[in-house]
Scaffold this motif. Sequence first.
Motif, PDB file in Angstrom:
ATOM      1  N   GLU A  26       0.830  -1.201   0.000  1.00  0.00           N
ATOM      2  CA  GLU A  26       0.000   0.000   0.000  1.00  0.00           C
ATOM      3  C   GLU A  26       0.870   1.260   0.000  1.00  0.00           C
ATOM      4  O   GLU A  26       0.587   2.237  -0.693  1.00  0.00           O
ATOM      5  CB  GLU A  26      -0.932  -0.009   1.224  1.00  0.00           C
ATOM      6  CG  GLU A  26      -1.886   1.177   1.345  1.00  0.00           C
ATOM      7  CD  GLU A  26      -2.822   1.369   0.157  1.00  0.00           C
ATOM      8  OE1 GLU A  26      -3.170   2.527  -0.115  1.00  0.00           O
ATOM      9  OE2 GLU A  26      -3.198   0.368  -0.514  1.00  0.00           O
ATOM     10  N   ARG A  27       1.956   1.169   0.791  1.00  0.00           N
ATOM     11  CA  ARG A  27       2.902   2.290   0.873  1.00  0.00           C
ATOM     12  C   ARG A  27       3.506   2.577  -0.518  1.00  0.00           C
ATOM     13  O   ARG A  27       3.601   3.712  -0.958  1.00  0.00           O
ATOM     14  CB  ARG A  27       4.003   1.910   1.848  1.00  0.00           C
ATOM     15  CG  ARG A  27       4.681   3.087   2.481  1.00  0.00           C
ATOM     16  CD  ARG A  27       5.661   2.609   3.522  1.00  0.00           C
ATOM     17  NE  ARG A  27       5.024   2.291   4.800  1.00  0.00           N
ATOM     18  CZ  ARG A  27       5.568   1.491   5.715  1.00  0.00           C
ATOM     19  NH1 ARG A  27       6.735   0.917   5.480  1.00  0.00           N
ATOM     20  NH2 ARG A  27       4.940   1.258   6.838  1.00  0.00           N
ATOM     21  N   SER A  28       3.895   1.497  -1.183  1.00  0.00           N
ATOM     22  CA  SER A  28       4.496   1.598  -2.518  1.00  0.00           C
ATOM     23  C   SER A  28       3.495   2.221  -3.510  1.00  0.00           C
ATOM     24  O   SER A  28       3.843   3.102  -4.303  1.00  0.00           O
ATOM     25  CB  SER A  28       4.916   0.208  -3.006  1.00  0.00           C
ATOM     26  OG  SER A  28       5.527   0.304  -4.248  1.00  0.00           O
ATOM     27  N   LYS A  29       2.249   1.762  -3.416  1.00  0.00           N
ATOM     28  CA  LYS A  29       1.190   2.257  -4.297  1.00  0.00           C
ATOM     29  C   LYS A  29       1.002   3.770  -4.119  1.00  0.00           C
ATOM     30  O   LYS A  29       0.899   4.531  -5.085  1.00  0.00           O
ATOM     31  CB  LYS A  29      -0.108   1.506  -3.968  1.00  0.00           C
ATOM     32  CG  LYS A  29      -1.237   1.719  -4.965  1.00  0.00           C
ATOM     33  CD  LYS A  29      -2.442   0.887  -4.539  1.00  0.00           C
ATOM     34  CE  LYS A  29      -3.702   1.413  -5.217  1.00  0.00           C
ATOM     35  NZ  LYS A  29      -4.902   0.785  -4.704  1.00  0.00           N
ATOM     36  N   ARG A  30       0.972   4.182  -2.835  1.00  0.00           N
ATOM     37  CA  ARG A  30       0.770   5.605  -2.557  1.00  0.00           C
ATOM     38  C   ARG A  30       1.962   6.450  -3.022  1.00  0.00           C
ATOM     39  O   ARG A  30       1.790   7.567  -3.498  1.00  0.00           O
ATOM     40  CB  ARG A  30       0.544   5.825  -1.052  1.00  0.00           C
ATOM     41  CG  ARG A  30      -0.810   5.284  -0.606  1.00  0.00           C
ATOM     42  CD  ARG A  30      -1.145   5.804   0.778  1.00  0.00           C
ATOM     43  NE  ARG A  30      -2.387   5.226   1.272  1.00  0.00           N
ATOM     44  CZ  ARG A  30      -3.024   5.665   2.331  1.00  0.00           C
ATOM     45  NH1 ARG A  30      -2.526   6.672   3.035  1.00  0.00           N
ATOM     46  NH2 ARG A  30      -4.148   5.092   2.729  1.00  0.00           N
ATOM     47  N   PHE A  31       3.143   5.885  -2.852  1.00  0.00           N
ATOM     48  CA  PHE A  31       4.360   6.617  -3.242  1.00  0.00           C
ATOM     49  C   PHE A  31       4.402   6.796  -4.769  1.00  0.00           C
ATOM     50  O   PHE A  31       4.746   7.881  -5.267  1.00  0.00           O
ATOM     51  CB  PHE A  31       5.599   5.863  -2.748  1.00  0.00           C
ATOM     52  CG  PHE A  31       6.873   6.642  -2.916  1.00  0.00           C
ATOM     53  CD1 PHE A  31       6.982   7.950  -2.459  1.00  0.00           C
ATOM     54  CD2 PHE A  31       7.983   6.068  -3.530  1.00  0.00           C
ATOM     55  CE1 PHE A  31       8.157   8.670  -2.614  1.00  0.00           C
ATOM     56  CE2 PHE A  31       9.160   6.783  -3.681  1.00  0.00           C
ATOM     57  CZ  PHE A  31       9.248   8.088  -3.228  1.00  0.00           C
ATOM     58  N   GLU A  32       4.025   5.756  -5.494  1.00  0.00           N
ATOM     59  CA  GLU A  32       3.982   5.835  -6.965  1.00  0.00           C
ATOM     60  C   GLU A  32       2.958   6.879  -7.413  1.00  0.00           C
ATOM     61  O   GLU A  32       3.165   7.602  -8.376  1.00  0.00           O
ATOM     62  CB  GLU A  32       3.612   4.472  -7.578  1.00  0.00           C
ATOM     63  CG  GLU A  32       4.681   3.392  -7.442  1.00  0.00           C
ATOM     64  CD  GLU A  32       5.940   3.652  -8.264  1.00  0.00           C
ATOM     65  OE1 GLU A  32       5.952   4.603  -9.059  1.00  0.00           O
ATOM     66  OE2 GLU A  32       6.914   2.898  -8.102  1.00  0.00           O
ATOM     67  N   LYS A  33       1.856   6.947  -6.654  1.00  0.00           N
ATOM     68  CA  LYS A  33       0.793   7.890  -6.978  1.00  0.00           C
ATOM     69  C   LYS A  33       1.284   9.333  -6.809  1.00  0.00           C
ATOM     70  O   LYS A  33       0.983  10.219  -7.625  1.00  0.00           O
ATOM     71  CB  LYS A  33      -0.400   7.625  -6.051  1.00  0.00           C
ATOM     72  CG  LYS A  33      -1.684   8.276  -6.502  1.00  0.00           C
ATOM     73  CD  LYS A  33      -2.826   7.774  -5.634  1.00  0.00           C
ATOM     74  CE  LYS A  33      -4.022   8.675  -5.745  1.00  0.00           C
ATOM     75  NZ  LYS A  33      -5.061   8.314  -4.798  1.00  0.00           N
ATOM     76  N   VAL A  34       2.065   9.556  -5.755  1.00  0.00           N
ATOM     77  CA  VAL A  34       2.642  10.889  -5.517  1.00  0.00           C
ATOM     78  C   VAL A  34       3.563  11.267  -6.680  1.00  0.00           C
ATOM     79  O   VAL A  34       3.533  12.396  -7.172  1.00  0.00           O
ATOM     80  CB  VAL A  34       3.420  10.927  -4.175  1.00  0.00           C
ATOM     81  CG1 VAL A  34       4.193  12.236  -4.037  1.00  0.00           C
ATOM     82  CG2 VAL A  34       2.446  10.767  -3.016  1.00  0.00           C
TER      83      VAL A  34
END
Length: 449
Positions: A26-34
């Motif tokens: 989830e952390r990775s997903k959010r970071f990619e989104k940023v």
Amino acid sequence: MKEVGSPPLDPTERFLPEEEKLTEQERSKRFEKVYTHNLYYLAQVYQHLEMFEKAAHYCHSTLKRQLEHNAYHPIEWAINAATLSQFYINKLCFMEARHCLSAANVIFGQTGKISATEDTPEAEGEVPELYHQRKGEIARCWIKYCLTLMQNAQLSMQDNIGELDLDKQSELRALRKKELDEEESIRKKAVQFGTGELCDAISAVEEKVSYLRPLDFEEARELFLLGQHYVFEAKEFFQIDGYVTDHIEVVQDHSALFKVLAFFETDMERRCKMHKRRIAMLEPLTVDLNPQYYLLVNRQIQFEIAHAYYDMMDLKVAIADRLRDPDSHIVKKINNLNKSALKYYQLFLDSLRDPNKVFPEHIGEDVLRPAMLAKFRVARLYGKIITADPKKELENLATSLEHYKFIVDYCEKHPEAAQEIEVELELSKEMVSLLPTKMERFRTKMALT
């Protein structure tokens, strides 16, 4: 990420107890989104700085990443891809533009299949209206694609009087093979959206549309029919009631599609029919429009209708020249077309007058070329009226001379105008010196009879 191998904490995690911390995934997903958001903002910044190449690059990267991470809203993504196609069209990169538009069609087709997420910007109730509007906007982007590709082909194949140059056509045919072999696969990879099934779906749409300049009537007709299909689609939403300006622009594009298709047509009668179609779609607009509120649009339409009648008259004259003895019906037809062209050029020129009906001493830069062209064509039209009455003919020649003189005198007073109409100015100077002699011969002939 490169050095540590795992994504950083999400800012919200700073305030959460240990057991509520996010998973690595989830952390990775959010970071990619940023990161994707960052590219999106860079695209906007460069757009405002008018660094359009960079803006397009970041916009393309954003769209690509949104698909890769399945983080997009179909309507919004499709409209952004279609908008990006306009940048490529202006750069004459038709392969890239076609890819963006094909992707827009495919992703737009997903609307309704993807459940609403936190990213969905619209409330449920707004979707039908927005859906039809966006569909119409994407259709308009397709129209521009077809029209610009056809116009670009016309420019590369016309001679100095705007007719098809067969030598240029042959040269372009020889270049075609080179165009096909060269860099196609490299360019395709550079812009490709999506992978797997999505990529195949986009390719399937692309394959039905050419990105190469049409070289003959058949190729031009295919693009014309595609453009016309999207004209009808755009008009479903952009109707005259409520979307006056948009509706008129779509109709003008439809007229322009017919105009450029006529360039590729060799049969003069069929070309006439195409211009007739243009007039049939444009004339009703002048009835519905308030000239006070829609002055500029009205002028554009008047000028375009005048030009369509002018082209038809030229074609009818060429058809009559092939006949040994043109009958009275053809002569009447030519004169009627002449009269209609004069009427609309005059309406256009009258719209430039001030409230006291006085023609301006200094014509504004935005209407300088069309005003000069209108004057030139009015002069030519008066010289083309067919009449058996010598007195009437003399009057027409005098009016013709008056308009040619206006162009020459105006360009002498305002040298900047000469650059706008170099060819027409040369011809006007020629006519100013030739017409008085012709008129004198007429007077002598009339005195003898």
